[in-house]
Design a protein around this motif. Structure first.
Motif, PDB file in Angstrom:
ATOM      1  N   GLU A  63      49.284  51.209  65.248  1.00 20.29           N
ATOM      2  CA  GLU A  63      48.522  49.798  65.264  1.00 20.29           C
ATOM      3  C   GLU A  63      48.106  49.180  66.706  1.00 20.29           C
ATOM      4  OE1 GLU A  63      46.779  46.420  63.235  1.00 20.29           O
ATOM      5  OE2 GLU A  63      47.514  48.205  62.367  1.00 20.29           O
ATOM      6  N   HIS A  64      49.016  49.307  67.648  1.00 26.27           N
ATOM      7  CA  HIS A  64      49.149  48.625  69.040  1.00 26.27           C
ATOM      8  C   HIS A  64      48.714  49.481  70.219  1.00 26.27           C
ATOM      9  CE1 HIS A  64      50.308  44.868  66.935  1.00 26.27           C
ATOM     10  NE2 HIS A  64      51.416  45.590  66.489  1.00 26.27           N
ATOM     11  N   ILE A  65      48.906  50.599  70.179  1.00 25.42           N
ATOM     12  CA  ILE A  65      48.482  51.672  71.174  1.00 25.42           C
ATOM     13  C   ILE A  65      47.451  52.421  70.925  1.00 25.42           C
ATOM     14  CG2 ILE A  65      49.460  53.368  72.638  1.00 25.42           C
ATOM     15  CD1 ILE A  65      52.156  51.972  72.052  1.00 25.42           C
ATOM     16  N   ARG A  70      41.892  57.811  64.420  1.00 22.51           N
ATOM     17  CA  ARG A  70      40.777  56.616  64.583  1.00 22.51           C
ATOM     18  C   ARG A  70      40.121  56.867  66.086  1.00 22.51           C
ATOM     19  NH1 ARG A  70      42.991  52.944  60.820  1.00 22.51           N
ATOM     20  NH2 ARG A  70      43.342  51.621  62.888  1.00 22.51           N
ATOM     21  N   ASP A  71      41.097  57.094  66.982  1.00 23.35           N
ATOM     22  CA  ASP A  71      40.769  56.863  68.276  1.00 23.35           C
ATOM     23  C   ASP A  71      39.605  57.837  69.080  1.00 23.35           C
ATOM     24  OD1 ASP A  71      40.788  56.412  71.149  1.00 23.35           O
ATOM     25  OD2 ASP A  71      42.826  55.900  71.249  1.00 23.35           O
ATOM     26  N   GLU A  72      38.648  57.446  69.674  1.00 24.83           N
ATOM     27  CA  GLU A  72      37.459  58.311  70.323  1.00 24.83           C
ATOM     28  C   GLU A  72      37.864  58.768  71.455  1.00 24.83           C
ATOM     29  OE1 GLU A  72      33.789  55.705  69.869  1.00 24.83           O
ATOM     30  OE2 GLU A  72      34.224  55.312  67.649  1.00 24.83           O
ATOM     31  N   ASP A  73      38.827  58.274  72.251  1.00 22.33           N
ATOM     32  CA  ASP A  73      39.091  58.811  73.419  1.00 22.33           C
ATOM     33  C   ASP A  73      40.119  60.059  72.840  1.00 22.33           C
ATOM     34  OD1 ASP A  73      40.822  59.643  75.692  1.00 22.33           O
ATOM     35  OD2 ASP A  73      40.608  57.646  76.422  1.00 22.33           O
ATOM     36  N   ARG A  76      43.688  60.382  74.388  1.00 16.25           N
ATOM     37  CA  ARG A  76      44.568  59.146  74.239  1.00 16.25           C
ATOM     38  C   ARG A  76      45.046  59.511  72.846  1.00 16.25           C
ATOM     39  NH1 ARG A  76      42.182  53.963  75.512  1.00 16.25           N
ATOM     40  NH2 ARG A  76      40.952  54.443  73.618  1.00 16.25           N
ATOM     41  N   ALA A  77      44.137  59.917  72.051  1.00 16.48           N
ATOM     42  CA  ALA A  77      44.586  60.397  70.466  1.00 16.48           C
ATOM     43  C   ALA A  77      45.447  61.536  70.464  1.00 16.48           C
ATOM     44  CB  ALA A  77      43.266  60.719  69.783  1.00 16.48           C
ATOM     45  N   GLU A  78      45.380  62.472  71.334  1.00 14.39           N
ATOM     46  CA  GLU A  78      46.292  63.592  71.253  1.00 14.39           C
ATOM     47  C   GLU A  78      47.598  63.237  72.142  1.00 14.39           C
ATOM     48  OE1 GLU A  78      46.786  67.756  73.680  1.00 14.39           O
ATOM     49  OE2 GLU A  78      44.692  66.901  73.532  1.00 14.39           O
ATOM     50  N   ALA A  79      47.644  62.128  72.896  1.00 20.39           N
ATOM     51  CA  ALA A  79      49.019  61.762  73.454  1.00 20.39           C
ATOM     52  C   ALA A  79      49.852  60.902  72.468  1.00 20.39           C
ATOM     53  CB  ALA A  79      48.833  60.907  74.751  1.00 20.39           C
ATOM     54  N   ALA A  80      48.892  59.923  71.676  1.00 21.72           N
ATOM     55  CA  ALA A  80      49.591  59.178  70.652  1.00 21.72           C
ATOM     56  C   ALA A  80      50.179  60.127  69.395  1.00 21.72           C
ATOM     57  CB  ALA A  80      48.504  58.343  70.176  1.00 21.72           C
TER      58      ALA A  80
END
Length: 92
Positions: A63-65, A70-73, A76-80
């Motif tokens: 929700e917050h990071i 859904r993250d297009e980056d 960042r999506a992989e790291a999350a």
């Protein structure tokens, strides 16, 4: 809307189950149940608290990071997604 509000019913159900588990330990102590039984009850509470904690942390990340779904980056999506997997493993 915060993820705790969005998932309020599910989270409250988990908390109520925890409350029941804690009351079971109280009853076991009051009735002088064998220590092995009490240890098993407390171990189940520890697992339930860890599960709740993992769920809250995962929802917070999504929700917050970054929501890896859904993250297009891509980085960042992989790291999350990696962080969520680590949290799940650590709190198992």
């Amino acid at each position: 809307m915060s993820h705790t509000i969005k998932h309020k019913t599910k989270l409250l159900a988990r908390v109520r189950r925890l409350k029941g588990q804690i009351e079971a330990v109280e009853r076991a102590l009051e009735t002088e149940a064998p220590c092995g039984e009490i240890l098993n009850l407390t171990a189940s509470i520890r697992g339930a608290v860890s599960g709740l904690t993992a769920e809250l942390i995962e929802d917070h990340i999504r929700e917050h990071i970054s929501n890896p779904d859904r993250d297009e980056d891509g980085a960042r999506a992989e790291a999350a997604a990696e962080l969520i997997a680590i949290i799940r493993t650590y709190l198992k």
